[in-house]
Design a protein around this motif. Structure first.
Motif, PDB file in Angstrom:
ATOM      1  N   ASP A  10     -82.362  -1.618  51.026  1.00 46.01           N
ATOM      2  CA  ASP A  10     -83.577  -0.961  51.477  1.00 46.01           C
ATOM      3  C   ASP A  10     -84.728  -1.951  51.346  1.00 46.01           C
ATOM      4  O   ASP A  10     -84.847  -2.627  50.325  1.00 46.01           O
ATOM      5  N   ASP A  25     -77.184  -4.308  57.742  1.00 45.94           N
ATOM      6  CA  ASP A  25     -78.027  -3.449  56.910  1.00 45.94           C
ATOM      7  C   ASP A  25     -78.309  -4.017  55.521  1.00 45.94           C
ATOM      8  O   ASP A  25     -78.799  -3.287  54.668  1.00 45.94           O
ATOM      9  N   ASP A  44     -78.984   5.665  59.335  1.00 43.52           N
ATOM     10  CA  ASP A  44     -79.348   4.519  58.507  1.00 43.52           C
ATOM     11  C   ASP A  44     -79.132   3.259  59.344  1.00 43.52           C
ATOM     12  O   ASP A  44     -78.727   3.322  60.500  1.00 43.52           O
TER      13      ASP A  44
END
Lengths: 172, 456
Positions: free
Chosen positions: A11, A136, B16
């Protein structure tokens, strides 16, 4: 190749927070690989603002001079032709081409400079630390000084761990 | 960044980052569907028709077209201007909307830019073949030659050469620089060795380093700043081809803004036509949402209204100027033998887009698709009306004439349509149709999950 530690975040907000935290403990973060630009990371890593804008300006200026100068040379000295009684040095009608060469030179000089200074180019084979960096993961690379002791390395790893980093990996 | 809670999310579904990668790369994986094969078969047959027409034109000459002494510009220039116009949306979306910080552009800019490049290639074909002798096309560039002769820098046709080639080149690097990080993603997700090698080569060795991203953002911003006036310059210069002549109906000063807004109008219509099908076919409805379609429809209504006002202004000035030749041309346009073309143009460009004032229609996908087709047709007829109806009745009634395109000209137009769809279908298989990195960078502030967690 130097010794280094990699660790990742999932994140970008946690990444920024973590980076600020490890920075206070004296950990030297060499680079962060991310799937998209993380805003505010330049400050944390101490990156300078890119000077590519100046390259673009210089390229554009050269383009303008080349474009305007070339047309002037052609029509006033190389091969002057009378087109419908217009003056040989018909500055207003040189403007469209001058504009186009300005944009062309500015854009290409800047993009080429970007590739050169970033060492990006066709066929360039980078070290891929983690294939999920373009997906990610936000990968933090910490350089380790040559003569660090085991304890010092452990300390860095602990600092990263405390700052919420995952997958801490020591590579020599 | 603060986003108002009443703003609709730009990306639907609770996603996501890795889900975004997966969704956008999905259309590139596996074998194409049977609709893709049907589409490309149709497009390739159209392109083949065009190849035949090109062969006939090159080996027998322009005489195989329906042009005559009075009407020297016909479908060729009509198609050229139409394609250039369509090529305006991509760079408009990625450059001007970037400068205006319109984040909805992230879902559509990649495919719109690809569409721009293909459209410009189709456009460039027409002036080249219009020269008749393709092998001598390089004469349009200023190069040192044995005659010591240079090109005419006073001519808008020459400005066109520079404008369109610059536009193509700058759009190409803008598109490719934006594509590099996504090619890196494709490389890292590739399953076969060959794919990895090819995309690795094309990715220029992208790693996603913070330093590179920082430079990448600077480059994108400056390129946007450079491309924004460039977009406006291209159709301005195309309009100079007409406006600097002394033909009534062409010699008007409102042409540059009128052409530019018409170009953006037709470009957005073509983007809508393509994306409404693409989002459905590739299951990208959560990325290219009704919200995106509505935003594009708002631009259509703005530019469409500008075009409508331009039509009325032209007519008014034809009367108000007191110039009988100008007035004759306009009355002839609206009530002469080509009146049908004029009224098709008026209906499609002025009336149909006004339906978008209704929110229900703006958000209706089927109606939007139909209206976008109307706009495409209307804008083609606009160019036809400007080119042909201004020429066919000049000062000397004995040389008045009519123009019917030959099958070869039809073939050239259908051929470019085929080329356009062939290349677009190949593009959606080879590169990600949505800018993955850009979508991820707005996911937190504009995705559905964020809005929920913050405001519930």
């Amino acid at each position: 190749m130097n010794k280094y530690i990699t660790a990742y975040y999932l994140d970008e907000e946690k990444l920024l927070k973590g980076l600020k935290q490890v920075k206070t403990k004296g950990v030297r973060v060499a680079d962060v690989l991310s799937p998209f630009p993380v805003h505010g990371i330049d400050k944390v890593l101490g990156l300078r603002r890119s000077r590519l804008t100046r390259v673009a300006f210089a390229g554009g200026a050269i383009g303008a001079i080349v474009g305007f100068g070339f047309q002037t040379w052609v029509f006033t000295s190389a091969y002057p032709i009378n087109f419908g009684g217009k003056p040989f040095f018909a500055a207003p009608s040189f403007i469209p081409v001058t504009f186009e060469t300005t944009v062309l030179f500015a854009a290409f000089s800047m993009v080429i400079a970007f590739f050169v200074v970033s060492k990006l180019g066709p066929g360039n084979k980078p070290v891929i630390h983690d294939e999920r960096v373009t997906d990610d993961r936000f990968l933090v690379i910490v350089d380790i000084p040559e003569n660090s002791s085991k304890e010092e390395i452990n300390e860095i790893e602990k600092a990263l761990h405390d700052a919420g980093a995952e997958g801490i990996n020591y590579k020599a | 960044m603060y986003v108002s809670p009443i703003r609709e999310p730009l990306i639907r579904g609770n996603k996501d980052y890795s889900q975004v990668t997966k969704d956008i790369l999905a259309p590139m994986a596996g074998t194409p569907s049977k609709y893709w094969y049907m589409g490309i078969a149709l497009a390739l047959s159209a392109a083949l028709f065009g190849a035949w027409a090109t062969y006939v034109t090159l080996f027998t000459g322009i005489g195989s077209w329906g042009l005559n002494k009075t009407i020297g510009w016909g479908w060729d220039i009509t198609n050229f201007v139409w394609w250039v116009g369509i090529g305006h949306a991509g760079t408009f979306i990625s450059a001007i909307l970037l400068l205006f910080r319109q984040r909805w552009r992230t879902s559509i800019n990649r495919s719109a830019e690809a569409m721009t490049l293909i459209a410009i290639a189709c456009a460039g074909f027409f002036p080249l073949i219009h020269m008749g002798r393709l092998a001598l096309a390089f004469f349009i560039f200023p190069y040192p030659n044995t005659r010591a002769l240079w090109v005419n820098f006073n001519s808008p046709l020459l400005w066109d050469v520079f404008a369109i080639s610059t536009y193509f080149a700058v759009s190409l690097i803008f598109w490719y620089v934006g594509l590099i990080p996504d090619i890196g993603t494709v490389r890292d997700k590739a399953t076969t060795k060959i794919k990895k090698a090819i995309y690795g080569f094309l990715s220029f060795g992208w790693t996603g380093s913070a330093k590179h991203w920082s430079r990448h953002e600077t480059v994108s911003l400056i390129l946007a700043g450079l491309a924004a006036p460039l977009v406006l310059s291209v159709h301005t210069i195309v309009s100079f081809d007409f406006a600097t002549s002394v033909i009534p109906g062409w010699h008007t000063t409102i042409f540059p803004p009128y052409f530019v807004s018409g170009a953006v109008f037709s470009g957005f219509a073509m983007v809508l036509t393509l994306l409404i099908v693409t989002r459905k076919a590739l299951n990208l409805e959560q990325y290219i949402t009704v919200n995106h379609i509505e935003s594009m429809n708002k631009i259509i209504i703005l530019t469409g209204s500008i075009v409508g006002i331009a039509y009325l202004t032209e007519f008014f000035i034809a009367w108000y100027s007191g110039n009988e030749y100008e007035m004759f041309t306009f009355v002839n346009r609206a009530f002469g033998p080509y009146a049908w073309a004029y009224w098709i143009m008026m209906t499609c460009n002025v009336i149909t887009p006004q339906l978008f004032w209704f929110k229900k229609i703006r958000r209706n996908i089927v109606l939007t698709f139909i209206i976008s087709i109307f706009v495409n047709i209307g804008m083609w007829f606009e160019r036809f009306v400007i080119v042909v109806s201004s020429l066919h009745r000049d000062y000397l009634p004995s040389s008045w004439s009519m123009y019917t395109p030959s099958v070869v000209e039809v073939g050239l137009f259908v051929g470019t349509l085929g080329l356009f769809f062939t290349l677009f279908l190949l593009f959606i298989r080879v590169f990600p149709v949505i800018a993955i990195a850009e979508v991820k960078s707005v996911l937190k502030t504009s995705g559905e999950n964020k809005n929920h967690s913050e405001h519930e």
